[in-house]
Motif scaffolding. Structure first.
Motif, PDB file in Angstrom:
ATOM      1  N   PHE A  51      54.468  38.512  33.226  1.00 37.87           N
ATOM      2  CA  PHE A  51      53.621  38.326  34.405  1.00 37.87           C
ATOM      3  C   PHE A  51      52.634  39.486  34.510  1.00 37.87           C
ATOM      4  O   PHE A  51      52.965  40.630  34.171  1.00 37.87           O
ATOM      5  CB  PHE A  51      54.464  38.296  35.680  1.00 37.87           C
ATOM      6  N   THR A  52      51.452  39.175  35.036  1.00 39.94           N
ATOM      7  CA  THR A  52      50.442  40.193  35.268  1.00 39.94           C
ATOM      8  C   THR A  52      49.820  39.981  36.635  1.00 39.94           C
ATOM      9  O   THR A  52      49.335  38.888  36.937  1.00 39.94           O
ATOM     10  CB  THR A  52      49.340  40.150  34.203  1.00 39.94           C
ATOM     11  N   ILE A  53      49.823  41.038  37.433  1.00 36.65           N
ATOM     12  CA  ILE A  53      49.208  40.971  38.752  1.00 36.65           C
ATOM     13  C   ILE A  53      47.841  41.631  38.688  1.00 36.65           C
ATOM     14  O   ILE A  53      47.636  42.619  37.973  1.00 36.65           O
ATOM     15  CB  ILE A  53      50.105  41.646  39.821  1.00 36.65           C
ATOM     16  N   SER A  54      46.886  41.070  39.427  1.00 32.33           N
ATOM     17  CA  SER A  54      45.547  41.645  39.470  1.00 32.33           C
ATOM     18  C   SER A  54      44.926  41.294  40.814  1.00 32.33           C
ATOM     19  O   SER A  54      45.445  40.442  41.546  1.00 32.33           O
ATOM     20  CB  SER A  54      44.686  41.126  38.320  1.00 32.33           C
ATOM     21  N   ARG A  55      43.830  41.956  41.111  1.00 32.73           N
ATOM     22  CA  ARG A  55      43.163  41.671  42.378  1.00 32.73           C
ATOM     23  C   ARG A  55      41.669  41.711  42.195  1.00 32.73           C
ATOM     24  O   ARG A  55      41.157  42.449  41.343  1.00 32.73           O
ATOM     25  CB  ARG A  55      43.606  42.628  43.470  1.00 32.73           C
TER      26      ARG A  55
END
Length: 126
Positions: A68-72
């Protein structure tokens, strides 16, 4: 009215991918750390990932690291969770949550959080 709205959930086969979005309205996410948490039927809610207000810090649960990769995108007032190599045990309702937190303090996947979305269902099944 302060709102967080998740989208992007659905049914996917094992090994597949989904990208969840968390869109904020009524406030700007610039100064907020954002977390993704999930709750499977009959299980307690667990923290999945978080990102600090400056994007300088990201954290992941061991169960999703490397997948998983979180970004904004603060310009779009939106946070994303890219989920790859999905497994049946990833099946859950996924929630995004926000807490006002200086970037120097990073983020913690368990919170606490002040604002919550309504959740989006992710089902991983063949």
């Amino acid at each position: 009215q302060v709102q967080l709205v998740e989208s992007g959930g659905g049914l996917v086969q094992p090994g597949g991918s989904l990208r969840l979005s968390c869109a904020a309205s009524g406030f700007t996410l610039d100064y907020y750390a954002i977390g993704w948490l999930r709750q499977a039927p009959g299980k307690e809610r667990e923290g999945v990932s978080c990102i600090s207000s400056s994007s300088g810090t990201t954290n992941y649960a061991e169960s999703v690291k490397g997948r998983f990769t979180i970004s904004r995108d603060n310009a779009k007032n939106t946070v994303y969770l890219q989920m790859n190599s999905l497994k049946p045990e990833d099946t859950a309702v996924y929630y995004c949550a926000a807490v006002q937190r200086p970037y120097q303090l990073g983020c913690t996947i368990w919170g606490p959080y002040d604002y919550w979305g309504q959740g989006t269902q992710v089902t991983v099944s063949s």
